[in-house]
Design a protein around this motif. Structure first.
Motif, PDB file in Angstrom:
ATOM      1  N   ARG A 149     -28.133  24.470 -44.164  1.00 20.66           N
ATOM      2  CA  ARG A 149     -27.236  24.858 -43.078  1.00 20.66           C
ATOM      3  C   ARG A 149     -26.550  23.659 -42.441  1.00 20.66           C
ATOM      4  NH1 ARG A 149     -31.327  28.576 -40.871  1.00 20.66           N
ATOM      5  NH2 ARG A 149     -31.519  27.140 -39.114  1.00 20.66           N
ATOM      6  N   LYS A 150     -27.166  22.481 -42.555  1.00 25.96           N
ATOM      7  CA  LYS A 150     -26.592  21.290 -41.948  1.00 25.96           C
ATOM      8  C   LYS A 150     -25.212  20.968 -42.514  1.00 25.96           C
ATOM      9  CE  LYS A 150     -30.919  19.081 -40.601  1.00 25.96           C
ATOM     10  NZ  LYS A 150     -30.603  19.220 -39.143  1.00 25.96           N
ATOM     11  N   LEU A 151     -24.920  21.496 -43.715  1.00 30.20           N
ATOM     12  CA  LEU A 151     -23.602  21.271 -44.310  1.00 30.20           C
ATOM     13  C   LEU A 151     -22.503  21.835 -43.423  1.00 30.20           C
ATOM     14  CD1 LEU A 151     -22.170  20.201 -46.915  1.00 30.20           C
ATOM     15  CD2 LEU A 151     -22.271  22.541 -47.768  1.00 30.20           C
ATOM     16  N   LEU A 152     -22.816  22.901 -42.662  1.00 31.75           N
ATOM     17  CA  LEU A 152     -21.820  23.551 -41.811  1.00 31.75           C
ATOM     18  C   LEU A 152     -22.020  23.213 -40.341  1.00 31.75           C
ATOM     19  CD1 LEU A 152     -21.604  27.103 -43.451  1.00 31.75           C
ATOM     20  CD2 LEU A 152     -20.209  25.083 -43.897  1.00 31.75           C
ATOM     21  N   GLU A 153     -22.779  22.164 -40.057  1.00 32.96           N
ATOM     22  CA  GLU A 153     -23.015  21.756 -38.680  1.00 32.96           C
ATOM     23  C   GLU A 153     -22.328  20.422 -38.411  1.00 32.96           C
ATOM     24  OE1 GLU A 153     -27.228  21.677 -38.163  1.00 32.96           O
ATOM     25  OE2 GLU A 153     -27.465  23.835 -38.484  1.00 32.96           O
ATOM     26  N   ASP A 156     -17.168  17.545 -38.374  1.00 33.83           N
ATOM     27  CA  ASP A 156     -16.308  17.445 -39.557  1.00 33.83           C
ATOM     28  C   ASP A 156     -16.952  18.199 -40.709  1.00 33.83           C
ATOM     29  OD1 ASP A 156     -14.291  16.738 -41.258  1.00 33.83           O
ATOM     30  OD2 ASP A 156     -15.131  14.763 -41.732  1.00 33.83           O
ATOM     31  N   VAL A 157     -16.831  19.531 -40.691  1.00 31.00           N
ATOM     32  CA  VAL A 157     -17.481  20.358 -41.707  1.00 31.00           C
ATOM     33  C   VAL A 157     -16.430  20.974 -42.616  1.00 31.00           C
ATOM     34  CG1 VAL A 157     -19.396  20.879 -40.160  1.00 31.00           C
ATOM     35  CG2 VAL A 157     -17.463  22.446 -40.288  1.00 31.00           C
ATOM     36  N   ASP A 194     -14.231  27.238 -38.434  1.00 33.45           N
ATOM     37  CA  ASP A 194     -14.396  26.746 -39.793  1.00 33.45           C
ATOM     38  C   ASP A 194     -15.121  27.733 -40.702  1.00 33.45           C
ATOM     39  OD1 ASP A 194     -16.737  26.525 -38.424  1.00 33.45           O
ATOM     40  OD2 ASP A 194     -17.142  24.442 -38.922  1.00 33.45           O
TER      41      ASP A 194
END
Length: 280
Positions: A149-153, A156-157, A194
């Motif tokens: 989930r950190k990929l979308l946190e 700059d995602v 996003d």
């Protein structure tokens, strides 16, 4: 040019480095696994598996080892790096995970489960447990999945779009409170600039992705790759012709789906149908 200094001969792979540090610290104390078990309080077989790289253990045991060895947070930091290491995942996922981390935008189609990037802790735990995982292995994989989930946190995602079959919202968890949390998380994510969520209602008929979870990754070099997955296998697709064929199927599905605003309203209606109290 001066010769490069070799600082350590220990592994640079997070999981192996973690195991090596555990072995080295125990050997420096001159302890057997049984002696370590008596002093720290966990079973000797668990420490043996951790030192061989068979399991990472949980954060509680790692913190206890840090305290016992007087290493501050060193082992916990190494454990966190190992948990987030894409080499934990099966071989077929490794290259995909690396490309996903580099993607500048992502498009997804979900057949029956929320996209991994939008799954809550409770959803991940029940889904993995239903697949047969338990104990330390379950907790290890929950940690690894949740970290995606950190990929979308952050600020700059990469833009993320998912089209979810209505089946995703109908296949509820047994734990009703955890299911409410998952639906609420999806509704909140749908408000983010996003993240775009579409629901594909029942009754739209068959289409080119009916039985196939699909993720498209647009990379910084302009290429797009796809990853498809069904009940028995996953496949990373990099051939341009095959990717374009899948993209045409995806575009056709998007034309059938509800708009993001309509989809969020749909999710909220589903949330209203879930009991607020756990069933007894």
């Amino acid at each position: 040019m001066p010769q490069r200094l070799v600082v350590t001969e220990m592994s640079h792979e997070p999981r192996k480095r973690f195991a090596e540090e555990l072995r080295q610290l125990r050997h420096q104390r001159g302890l057997s696994l049984r002696e370590l078990s008596r002093q720290v309080g966990w079973d000797a077989s668990l420490f043996g598996k951790m030192e061989r790289g068979g399991t990472l253990g949980g954060p509680e045991v790692v913190q206890a080892l840090d305290q016992f060895y007087g290493t501050g947070s060193l082992l916990l930091i190494l454990w966190e790096l190992a948990v987030g290491d894409p080499t934990q995942f099966k071989e077929q996922y490794r290259r995909y995970m690396m490309l996903e981390a580099e993607a500048v935008s992502l498009w997804h189609y979900a057949v029956s489960a929320p996209p991994g990037l939008l799954q809550t802790d409770g959803y991940v735990r029940e889904a993995l447990a239903a697949g047969g995982l338990q104990g330390e292995e379950l907790e290890q994989q929950v940690e690894a999945r949740v970290r995606r989930r950190k990929l979308l946190e952050g600020d700059d995602v990469p833009p993320f779009r998912t089209i979810m079959s209505e089946a995703v919202l109908r296949l509820a968890l047994r734990d009703k409170l955890a299911w409410r949390e998952q639906l609420r998380f999806l509704a909140e994510a749908a408000e983010r600039p996003d993240v775009m969520i579409h629901v594909l209602p029942f009754g739209t008929g068959l289409h080119g992705l009916t039985n196939t979870d699909t993720m498209f990754l647009r990379l910084s070099d302009g290429r797009t790759v796809a990853y498809t997955e069904n009940d028995v296998r996953g496949e990373l697709i990099e051939e341009t012709e095959r990717v374009e064929r899948l993209q045409r199927a995806y575009d056709a599905v998007r034309d059938l789906a509800l708009s993001p605003a309509e989809s969020r309203s749909f999710i909220l209606r589903m949330l209203e149908e879930v009991p607020c109290e756990p069933s007894t």
